[in-house]
Design a protein around this motif. Sequence first.
Motif, PDB file in Angstrom:
ATOM      1  N   LEU A 117       0.812  -1.215   0.000  1.00  0.00           N
ATOM      2  CA  LEU A 117       0.000   0.000   0.000  1.00  0.00           C
ATOM      3  C   LEU A 117       0.846   1.266   0.000  1.00  0.00           C
ATOM      4  N   ARG A 118       2.091   1.156   0.342  1.00  0.00           N
ATOM      5  CA  ARG A 118       2.964   2.329   0.377  1.00  0.00           C
ATOM      6  C   ARG A 118       3.317   2.759  -1.039  1.00  0.00           C
ATOM      7  N   GLY A 119       3.185   4.037  -1.296  1.00  0.00           N
ATOM      8  CA  GLY A 119       3.592   4.584  -2.585  1.00  0.00           C
ATOM      9  C   GLY A 119       2.507   4.616  -3.637  1.00  0.00           C
ATOM     10  N   LEU A 120       1.276   4.293  -3.254  1.00  0.00           N
ATOM     11  CA  LEU A 120       0.192   4.326  -4.233  1.00  0.00           C
ATOM     12  C   LEU A 120      -0.154   5.764  -4.581  1.00  0.00           C
ATOM     13  N   GLU A 121      -0.557   5.975  -5.813  1.00  0.00           N
ATOM     14  CA  GLU A 121      -1.049   7.283  -6.256  1.00  0.00           C
ATOM     15  C   GLU A 121      -2.436   7.088  -6.823  1.00  0.00           C
ATOM     16  N   PRO A 122      -3.467   7.644  -6.252  1.00  0.00           N
ATOM     17  CA  PRO A 122      -3.472   8.368  -4.983  1.00  0.00           C
ATOM     18  C   PRO A 122      -3.180   7.423  -3.820  1.00  0.00           C
TER      19      PRO A 122
ATOM     20  N   GLN B 133       9.679   4.332  -6.281  1.00  0.00           N
ATOM     21  CA  GLN B 133       8.894   3.758  -7.367  1.00  0.00           C
ATOM     22  C   GLN B 133       7.570   3.262  -6.802  1.00  0.00           C
ATOM     23  N   PRO B 134       6.508   3.368  -7.566  1.00  0.00           N
ATOM     24  CA  PRO B 134       5.217   2.848  -7.076  1.00  0.00           C
ATOM     25  C   PRO B 134       5.252   1.321  -7.022  1.00  0.00           C
ATOM     26  N   PRO B 135       4.345   0.708  -6.262  1.00  0.00           N
ATOM     27  CA  PRO B 135       4.296  -0.755  -6.213  1.00  0.00           C
ATOM     28  C   PRO B 135       4.073  -1.333  -7.612  1.00  0.00           C
ATOM     29  N   ALA B 136       4.555  -2.536  -7.809  1.00  0.00           N
ATOM     30  CA  ALA B 136       4.481  -3.182  -9.127  1.00  0.00           C
ATOM     31  C   ALA B 136       3.078  -3.659  -9.474  1.00  0.00           C
ATOM     32  N   THR B 137       2.250  -3.909  -8.471  1.00  0.00           N
ATOM     33  CA  THR B 137       0.901  -4.425  -8.740  1.00  0.00           C
ATOM     34  C   THR B 137      -0.161  -3.422  -8.297  1.00  0.00           C
ATOM     35  N   VAL B 138      -1.293  -3.499  -8.938  1.00  0.00           N
ATOM     36  CA  VAL B 138      -2.427  -2.637  -8.601  1.00  0.00           C
ATOM     37  C   VAL B 138      -3.200  -3.304  -7.470  1.00  0.00           C
ATOM     38  N   PRO B 139      -3.516  -2.580  -6.407  1.00  0.00           N
ATOM     39  CA  PRO B 139      -4.284  -3.186  -5.316  1.00  0.00           C
ATOM     40  C   PRO B 139      -5.635  -3.693  -5.819  1.00  0.00           C
ATOM     41  N   PRO B 140      -6.097  -4.821  -5.291  1.00  0.00           N
ATOM     42  CA  PRO B 140      -7.357  -5.400  -5.759  1.00  0.00           C
ATOM     43  C   PRO B 140      -8.531  -4.431  -5.737  1.00  0.00           C
ATOM     44  N   LEU B 141      -8.632  -3.606  -4.701  1.00  0.00           N
ATOM     45  CA  LEU B 141      -9.793  -2.714  -4.605  1.00  0.00           C
ATOM     46  C   LEU B 141      -9.774  -1.617  -5.650  1.00  0.00           C
ATOM     47  N   ARG B 142      -8.700  -1.498  -6.408  1.00  0.00           N
ATOM     48  CA  ARG B 142      -8.642  -0.523  -7.494  1.00  0.00           C
ATOM     49  C   ARG B 142      -8.921  -1.155  -8.848  1.00  0.00           C
ATOM     50  N   ARG B 143      -9.102  -2.473  -8.876  1.00  0.00           N
ATOM     51  CA  ARG B 143      -9.357  -3.172 -10.134  1.00  0.00           C
ATOM     52  C   ARG B 143     -10.860  -3.187 -10.407  1.00  0.00           C
ATOM     53  N   PRO B 144     -11.276  -2.811 -11.620  1.00  0.00           N
ATOM     54  CA  PRO B 144     -12.712  -2.740 -11.942  1.00  0.00           C
ATOM     55  C   PRO B 144     -13.452  -4.056 -11.726  1.00  0.00           C
TER      56      PRO B 144
END
Length: 91
Positions: free
Chosen positions: A8-13, A68-79
Amino acid sequence: MCRNITVLRGLEPSATAEEIEAAARQYVRKVSGVQTLSDATREPFERAVAEIAEITTRLLGELPARRQPPATVPPLRRPEVRARIAARQAR
């Protein structure tokens, strides 16, 4: 131990309270072995989730920015995940 917990660290937003709570819930499930809440497990489980979410929020606020942002997209941000959650709540 918890390889599936999302970074969760480094996510934008920044990570939302919902994402932090989901990670805390996943962690508590893993370490406690509790998958389904009962009357006997609900209160201590939910208290642990709340405490870990609070600590995580504080930790993320105190750490320096990531390079650098995390390599994977958090699940709650996936449509597709959001659609599953919405469908489950509609039932």
